[in-house]
Motif scaffolding. Structure first.
Motif, mmCIF file in Angstrom:
data_model
loop_
_atom_site.group_PDB
_atom_site.id
_atom_site.type_symbol
_atom_site.label_atom_id
_atom_site.label_comp_id
_atom_site.label_asym_id
_atom_site.label_seq_id
_atom_site.Cartn_x
_atom_site.Cartn_y
_atom_site.Cartn_z
ATOM 1 N N GLN A 113 0.830 -1.204 0.000
ATOM 2 C CA GLN A 113 0.000 0.000 0.000
ATOM 3 C C GLN A 113 0.867 1.258 0.000
ATOM 4 O O GLN A 113 0.510 2.259 -0.636
ATOM 5 C CB GLN A 113 -0.949 -0.039 1.197
ATOM 6 C CG GLN A 113 -1.977 -1.145 1.068
ATOM 7 C CD GLN A 113 -2.839 -1.335 2.298
ATOM 8 O OE1 GLN A 113 -2.458 -0.999 3.411
ATOM 9 N NE2 GLN A 113 -4.023 -1.892 2.092
ATOM 10 N N ILE A 114 2.010 1.203 0.662
ATOM 11 C CA ILE A 114 2.955 2.317 0.587
ATOM 12 C C ILE A 114 3.453 2.480 -0.850
ATOM 13 O O ILE A 114 3.588 3.607 -1.354
ATOM 14 C CB ILE A 114 4.123 2.101 1.568
ATOM 15 C CG1 ILE A 114 3.616 2.160 3.019
ATOM 16 C CG2 ILE A 114 5.231 3.136 1.342
ATOM 17 C CD1 ILE A 114 4.617 1.661 4.042
ATOM 18 N N VAL A 115 3.707 1.367 -1.520
ATOM 19 C CA VAL A 115 4.130 1.424 -2.924
ATOM 20 C C VAL A 115 3.050 2.068 -3.789
ATOM 21 O O VAL A 115 3.344 2.883 -4.674
ATOM 22 C CB VAL A 115 4.494 0.012 -3.425
ATOM 23 C CG1 VAL A 115 4.606 -0.026 -4.948
ATOM 24 C CG2 VAL A 115 5.799 -0.452 -2.784
ATOM 25 N N PHE A 135 -3.642 -5.234 -0.840
ATOM 26 C CA PHE A 135 -4.949 -4.967 -1.447
ATOM 27 C C PHE A 135 -5.139 -3.463 -1.581
ATOM 28 O O PHE A 135 -4.580 -2.679 -0.807
ATOM 29 C CB PHE A 135 -6.081 -5.597 -0.617
ATOM 30 C CG PHE A 135 -6.226 -5.042 0.772
ATOM 31 C CD1 PHE A 135 -7.164 -4.058 1.047
ATOM 32 C CD2 PHE A 135 -5.440 -5.518 1.809
ATOM 33 C CE1 PHE A 135 -7.306 -3.544 2.333
ATOM 34 C CE2 PHE A 135 -5.576 -5.017 3.100
ATOM 35 C CZ PHE A 135 -6.507 -4.031 3.362
ATOM 36 N N PRO A 136 -5.942 -3.020 -2.560
ATOM 37 C CA PRO A 136 -6.037 -1.595 -2.860
ATOM 38 C C PRO A 136 -7.226 -0.885 -2.251
ATOM 39 O O PRO A 136 -7.301 0.341 -2.320
ATOM 40 C CB PRO A 136 -6.157 -1.593 -4.383
ATOM 41 C CG PRO A 136 -6.968 -2.826 -4.667
ATOM 42 C CD PRO A 136 -6.525 -3.849 -3.638
ATOM 43 N N GLN A 137 -8.181 -1.601 -1.677
ATOM 44 C CA GLN A 137 -9.410 -0.975 -1.225
ATOM 45 C C GLN A 137 -9.153 -0.037 -0.040
ATOM 46 O O GLN A 137 -8.280 -0.273 0.787
ATOM 47 C CB GLN A 137 -10.443 -2.041 -0.805
ATOM 48 C CG GLN A 137 -10.893 -2.950 -1.935
ATOM 49 C CD GLN A 137 -10.081 -4.238 -2.014
ATOM 50 O OE1 GLN A 137 -8.870 -4.225 -1.799
ATOM 51 N NE2 GLN A 137 -10.753 -5.331 -2.321
ATOM 52 N N GLY A 138 -9.963 1.024 0.015
ATOM 53 C CA GLY A 138 -9.901 1.918 1.153
ATOM 54 C C GLY A 138 -10.449 1.244 2.408
ATOM 55 O O GLY A 138 -11.083 0.193 2.354
ATOM 56 N N GLU A 139 -10.205 1.877 3.547
ATOM 57 C CA GLU A 139 -10.652 1.301 4.816
ATOM 58 C C GLU A 139 -12.162 1.368 4.964
ATOM 59 O O GLU A 139 -12.801 2.318 4.507
ATOM 60 C CB GLU A 139 -9.974 2.033 5.984
ATOM 61 C CG GLU A 139 -10.124 1.339 7.329
ATOM 62 C CD GLU A 139 -9.546 -0.064 7.313
ATOM 63 O OE1 GLU A 139 -10.262 -1.007 6.881
ATOM 64 O OE2 GLU A 139 -8.387 -0.219 7.724
ATOM 65 N N THR A 140 -12.722 0.362 5.606
ATOM 66 C CA THR A 140 -14.138 0.342 5.943
ATOM 67 C C THR A 140 -14.329 0.911 7.349
ATOM 68 O O THR A 140 -13.362 0.978 8.131
ATOM 69 C CB THR A 140 -14.672 -1.091 5.918
ATOM 70 O OG1 THR A 140 -14.007 -1.850 6.951
ATOM 71 C CG2 THR A 140 -14.428 -1.737 4.563
ATOM 72 N N PRO A 141 -15.539 1.305 7.713
ATOM 73 C CA PRO A 141 -15.769 1.758 9.093
ATOM 74 C C PRO A 141 -15.377 0.702 10.127
ATOM 75 O O PRO A 141 -14.768 1.026 11.156
ATOM 76 C CB PRO A 141 -17.266 2.063 9.119
ATOM 77 C CG PRO A 141 -17.591 2.436 7.703
ATOM 78 C CD PRO A 141 -16.732 1.546 6.857
ATOM 79 N N ALA A 142 -15.695 -0.563 9.850
ATOM 80 C CA ALA A 142 -15.323 -1.628 10.785
ATOM 81 C C ALA A 142 -13.812 -1.779 10.862
ATOM 82 O O ALA A 142 -13.246 -1.968 11.952
ATOM 83 C CB ALA A 142 -15.965 -2.944 10.355
ATOM 84 N N GLY A 143 -13.149 -1.696 9.714
ATOM 85 C CA GLY A 143 -11.692 -1.791 9.694
ATOM 86 C C GLY A 143 -11.037 -0.634 10.420
ATOM 87 O O GLY A 143 -10.028 -0.808 11.113
#
Length: 278
Positions: A113-115, A135-143
């Motif tokens: 993700q830093i890359v 993985f490329p997805q943004g964070e979820t509220p639960a995450g």
């Protein structure tokens, strides 16, 4: 399969180099000569996770740089919240310090993700990408809530319980028994990590953006690698990135979990060789 020959040169024995960048001291390794390949470690590890790749890539004629991220290994610990952008800017500050114009950039898990963030900021200086077990997805509220809760736990209780609990997830559980030296090293990296540094990274990672659209714009050769039995970032995540990145290669490493570069270094390095030889 246990650790490859030459592992004895790993963490604690390799001569450490340091650089003052962005107000901190970064510890790093710099081996070989030729085109530059920069490797970014994951959480909660350090640069020693890349030794099997340093050995292989220098033999391939690359100059390989692997640094401890801020808060990890022997680099400066900065408490609070460390964003992926901060890690990316530290990475390129070191690249500037080394007077490198263009690099191939690889990272695993958080390092991947830093890359991606590096590509958002410095695409014109990147000649190729390796995205491993990420993985490329943004964070979820639960995450978001989970990462902040784990950060609180690390600050309160330290790294040992976290390391004990997560070792059979960082590696495929069957490899913890089958590869005792690898398991010992992975566990050791985790317990050596500063709780404050790890917590700061978790809090920053909870704020990360979604990189899926960015990946559709990648215009450099890209290798996507994943362990067949990765629990944290399963094969489906790698397949998604493979669809998003135009012309990317996908390598699924059998007999490995979240750390295929350590669990199956020969297969991981063979995927690197095929990628770099194209």
């Amino acid at each position: 399969m246990d650790l490859p020959k030459g592992w004895e040169l790993s963490y604690g024995v390799i001569m450490t180099r340091t650089a003052a960048v962005n107000g901190i001291t970064v510890s790093y390794d710099d081996y070989g000569a030729g085109p530059a390949f920069v490797l970014v470690h994951g959480h909660p590890f350090n640069r020693s996770m890349w030794w099997p790749q340093i050995s292989a890539l220098t033999a391939e004629g690359y100059r390989v740089i692997a640094a401890d991220l801020r808060g990890y290994g022997e680099s400066t610990v900065v408490p609070g919240l460390t964003t992926l952008e901060t890690f990316a800017r530290d990475t390129f500050a070191l690249i500037d310090h080394l007077e490198l114009d263009e690099v191939v950039l690889g990272g695993l898990s958080m390092g991947g993700q830093i890359v991606m963030e590096c590509y958002r900021l410095f695409a014109e200086r990147i000649a190729g990408l390796v995205l491993a077990d990420t993985f490329p997805q943004g964070e979820t509220p639960a995450g978001h809530a989970h990462r902040n809760r784990v950060a609180d736990q690390l600050l309160a209780g330290g790294m040992t319980g976290y390391a004990d609990e997560n070792l059979p997830k960082m590696m495929a559980a069957y490899n913890v028994t089958a590869m005792p030296r690898v398991a010992e090293h992975v566990h050791d990296m985790m317990i050596r990590t500063s709780p404050a540094g790890a917590a700061a990274a978790l809090r920053g990672r909870a704020e990360r953006p979604d990189y899926q659209k960015l990946l559709t714009t990648v215009a450099v050769p890209t290798l996507i690698v994943v362990g067949r039995d990765d629990e944290f970032t399963p094969v489906a995540d790698a397949e998604l990135m493979n669809r998003l990145v135009p012309g990317s290669m996908l390598a699924v490493i059998d007999g490995a979990g979240h750390l295929p570069n350590l669990e199956q270094p020969a297969a991981f390095n063979a995927a690197l060789h095929t990628f770099l030889d194209q």
